[in-house]
Design a protein around this motif. Structure first.
Motif, PDB file in Angstrom:
ATOM      1  N   SER A 254       0.790  -1.233   0.000  1.00  0.00           N
ATOM      2  CA  SER A 254       0.000   0.000   0.000  1.00  0.00           C
ATOM      3  C   SER A 254       0.821   1.280   0.000  1.00  0.00           C
ATOM      4  CB  SER A 254      -0.954   0.007   1.200  1.00  0.00           C
ATOM      5  OG  SER A 254      -1.921  -1.006   1.067  1.00  0.00           O
ATOM      6  N   LYS A 257      -0.157   3.402  -2.902  1.00  0.00           N
ATOM      7  CA  LYS A 257      -1.444   4.087  -3.012  1.00  0.00           C
ATOM      8  C   LYS A 257      -1.303   5.602  -3.147  1.00  0.00           C
ATOM      9  CE  LYS A 257      -4.095   0.390  -0.809  1.00  0.00           C
ATOM     10  NZ  LYS A 257      -4.770  -0.090   0.415  1.00  0.00           N
ATOM     11  N   LEU A 311      -6.848   7.176   1.426  1.00  0.00           N
ATOM     12  CA  LEU A 311      -5.483   7.034   1.938  1.00  0.00           C
ATOM     13  C   LEU A 311      -5.501   6.819   3.450  1.00  0.00           C
ATOM     14  CD1 LEU A 311      -3.715   9.806  -0.171  1.00  0.00           C
ATOM     15  CD2 LEU A 311      -3.260   7.346  -0.297  1.00  0.00           C
ATOM     16  N   SER A 314      -6.627   3.394   3.989  1.00  0.00           N
ATOM     17  CA  SER A 314      -5.939   2.420   3.130  1.00  0.00           C
ATOM     18  C   SER A 314      -6.936   1.490   2.451  1.00  0.00           C
ATOM     19  CB  SER A 314      -4.914   1.602   3.925  1.00  0.00           C
ATOM     20  OG  SER A 314      -4.007   0.952   3.051  1.00  0.00           O
ATOM     21  N   THR A 373      -2.499  -0.876  -5.836  1.00  0.00           N
ATOM     22  CA  THR A 373      -2.350  -1.239  -4.428  1.00  0.00           C
ATOM     23  C   THR A 373      -0.981  -1.843  -4.137  1.00  0.00           C
ATOM     24  OG1 THR A 373      -3.348  -3.421  -4.803  1.00  0.00           O
ATOM     25  CG2 THR A 373      -4.825  -1.630  -4.159  1.00  0.00           C
ATOM     26  N   VAL A 433      -3.298   9.434   7.837  1.00  0.00           N
ATOM     27  CA  VAL A 433      -2.923   8.047   8.123  1.00  0.00           C
ATOM     28  C   VAL A 433      -2.329   7.935   9.523  1.00  0.00           C
ATOM     29  CG1 VAL A 433      -1.255   6.225   7.536  1.00  0.00           C
ATOM     30  CG2 VAL A 433      -2.561   7.338   5.718  1.00  0.00           C
ATOM     31  N   THR A 440      -4.695   4.283   9.680  1.00  0.00           N
ATOM     32  CA  THR A 440      -4.157   2.936   9.890  1.00  0.00           C
ATOM     33  C   THR A 440      -2.861   2.914  10.700  1.00  0.00           C
ATOM     34  OG1 THR A 440      -3.039   3.072   7.734  1.00  0.00           O
ATOM     35  CG2 THR A 440      -5.202   1.983   7.801  1.00  0.00           C
ATOM     36  N   LYS A 455       2.572   6.217   5.112  1.00  0.00           N
ATOM     37  CA  LYS A 455       1.679   5.201   4.556  1.00  0.00           C
ATOM     38  C   LYS A 455       2.194   3.830   4.953  1.00  0.00           C
ATOM     39  CE  LYS A 455      -1.841   3.701   2.519  1.00  0.00           C
ATOM     40  NZ  LYS A 455      -1.766   2.621   3.517  1.00  0.00           N
TER      41      LYS A 455
END
Length: 535
Positions: A254, A257, A311, A314, A373, A433, A440, A455
């Motif tokens: 990811s 992304k 984003l 994710s 991805t 993020v 995430t 990320k």
């Protein structure tokens, strides 16, 4: 006379035996050094057109003796013939294992290297003095090889009158140049200690593209490389000779992304307000492919998301749909602009280009979905990913990374075809993020004092096997020695005035990129701040 010759042959044999016993050098290594010495003297004779002083001088056969070995040989010299122990220069690596893959190593030049590098035909004196001769040392890897042309000096020569010994002509030797790396060795040492497992950490200075750290684990001590090489080369489990930062290509997961988001915004396929709905799957609840991670875990979807939200969460389904809109040629074209099809550009000979799918041979929309991805037929190095993060941090300016200051003239700089406002949308998503409670990486990488953008990435990876059945190949019947996913965390900091960009990779992780690499990345940023790189 026959008796004397026999005694001499026995002493010569004993000389080789003692040299091997007391130094650890093999007979093949010593014989090779002796042949190189003979070839060097013959080359000097041809160049000079007659006898040379080197014919009557001792030549090194075994080098790099420690004090105990030197003393042991001196005590046995009476049993040997033609042998002596002389002081000599010895290359020392004060940093030991720190940055060993970057610094590289040297070794005796091979016949193949001499044939490739030495000019043929009639040569000027300057060219003759610059030729490689048997036994000369040459860079074999890392900066030692990348900067061989700069680091290598040139021999000198002088002519004397035979009767008086008076020097009548002299061409002085020319020393090699110094080269200066952009690495911070103390930062490199601290980050290696923090990583602590097979993988890589790369840190770049955002404004300049300079490489501040290029960590690859495991390492080896350059001072013991020659002695330990057989063991290092035989290690097929941890592979310590690999420079994972530039020579190993991993599926990026990811971390791709944000790059797909940039391609979508720049091409007009999406706008910052465009939304895609995520029910948790792309095709159907029962179809096993193209599902979102949240569906696998919680049996639900993310719902409608714009690019910032996609984003932040994710969302796989969002990027599957974006990949469809971009098409494979469109997405590959953008990734090429960001340097993924090329070597990163530091000059290190170990660098490898990324692997991208070929739109000319791959048909259907599935590969575009996967590529958006970071899965499928794609693999890139940690330096590629860190450099892409730096381009986002600069608002869309691409720079090849700079490692050796003397090679700065080769650095490429170009503006990517995307507006700064569009890049800022991607940066906002990466900010969320880490800093949004629903991001995430919020639980793993957030620092209340530093605005980190990043990320996470988790990529399915084939297990590492060794040739356990001894058939000379590795296949599914061989023993698995490492298994798990490739875990990533990549990004930049601080959010409002980026100073560093980074990528963290852990091989064969047992958890996803967030919990595996997020805490490491947060500490990377903290260490960089402590060393003044965020000021």
């Amino acid at each position: 006379m026959a008796r004397a010759e026999e005694l001499y042959r026995q002493r010569v044999k004993r000389t080789w035996e003692l040299a091997q016993q007391l130094t650890g050098a093999t007979r093949n290594e010593m014989a090779r050094a002796a042949r190189n010495a003979v070839r060097r003297v013959r080359a000097w004779r041809r160049s000079h057109g007659g006898p040379v002083r080197e014919e009557n001088m001792p030549h090194p056969i075994v080098t790099g003796l420690d004090e105990a070995q030197a003393v042991a040989i001196r005590l046995r010299l009476k049993e040997m013939v033609g042998a002596s122990v002389r002081p000599a220069h010895r290359r020392r690596y004060p940093a030991g294992a720190t940055a060993c893959h970057v610094i590289g190593r040297i070794g005796p030049v091979t016949r193949e290297e001499m044939a490739a590098l030495n000019p043929a035909g009639e040569l000027s004196l300057q060219a003759e003095l610059a030729r490689y001769l048997p036994g000369d040392l040459i860079g074999k890897g890392g900066v030692e090889k990348a900067c061989e042309r700069l680091l290598r000096g040139r021999r000198g020569r002088y002519w004397r009158k035979r009767r008086t010994g008076q020097v009548v002509r002299e061409v002085p030797p020319r020393p090699g140049q110094d080269v200066h790396l952009t690495l911070d060795l103390e930062l490199q040492r601290e980050l290696a200690a923090r990583l602590g497992r097979p993988g890589a950490v790369v840190v770049l200075d955002v404004p300049t593209g300079e490489v501040l750290a290029m960590v690859s684990l495991p390492t080896y001590d350059l001072n013991r490389y020659r002695r330990e090489f057989p063991k290092l080369a035989a290690d097929k489990v941890d592979l310590p000779l690999w420079n994972r930062a530039v020579a190993v290509r991993y599926p990026p997961g990811s971390t791709f992304k944000p790059l797909a988001a940039m391609a979508g915004l720049a091409s007009g396929r999406i706008t910052p307000s465009s939304t895609f709905n995520c029910p948790g799957y792309l095709i159907s609840p029962t179809y096993p492919a193209f599902r979102c991670w949240i569906y696998k875990r919680y049996h639900r979807g993310h719902g409608p998301l714009n690019v910032v939200g996609a984003l932040e969460h994710s969302c796989n389904v969002y990027f599957y749909k974006l990949g469809q809109k971009l098409t494979l040629p469109g997405l590959v074209r953008w990734l090429r602009l960001m340097g993924f099809a090329d070597v990163p550009g530091t000059g290190l000979p170990e660098e490898r280009p990324g692997i991208l799918p070929d739109p000319a041979t791959v048909t259907g929309v599935g590969e575009a979905r996967y590529l958006a991805t970071g899965q499928g037929r794609v693999a890139v190095t940690p330096l590629h990913v860190a450099n892409a993060m730096a381009a986002i941090a600069r608002g869309g300016e691409f720079r090849t990374p700079l490692l050796v200051r003397e090679l700065s003239g080769a650095q490429q700089v170009r503006r990517l075809p995307i507006s700064a406002e569009q890049v800022h949308v991607v940066a906002e998503g990466m900010y969320r993020v880490v800093n949004s409670p629903s991001g995430t990486a919020y639980k793993y990488a957030r620092d209340p004092e530093i605005e980190i953008c990043g990320k996470t990435g988790t990529a399915q990876t084939a297990p590492r096997r060794v040739d356990s059945n001894g058939d000379g190949r590795i296949d599914s019947r061989d023993r698995v020695v490492r298994s798990g996913d490739t875990a990533w965390f990549a990004g930049f900091a601080p959010y409002r005035k980026p100073r560093i960009a980074f990528a963290v990779v852990v091989e064969y992780a047992q958890a996803s990129g967030g919990p595996t690499c997020g805490p490491i990345a947060r500490d990377v940023v903290r260490i960089c701040r402590r060393r003044g790189y965020l000021d």
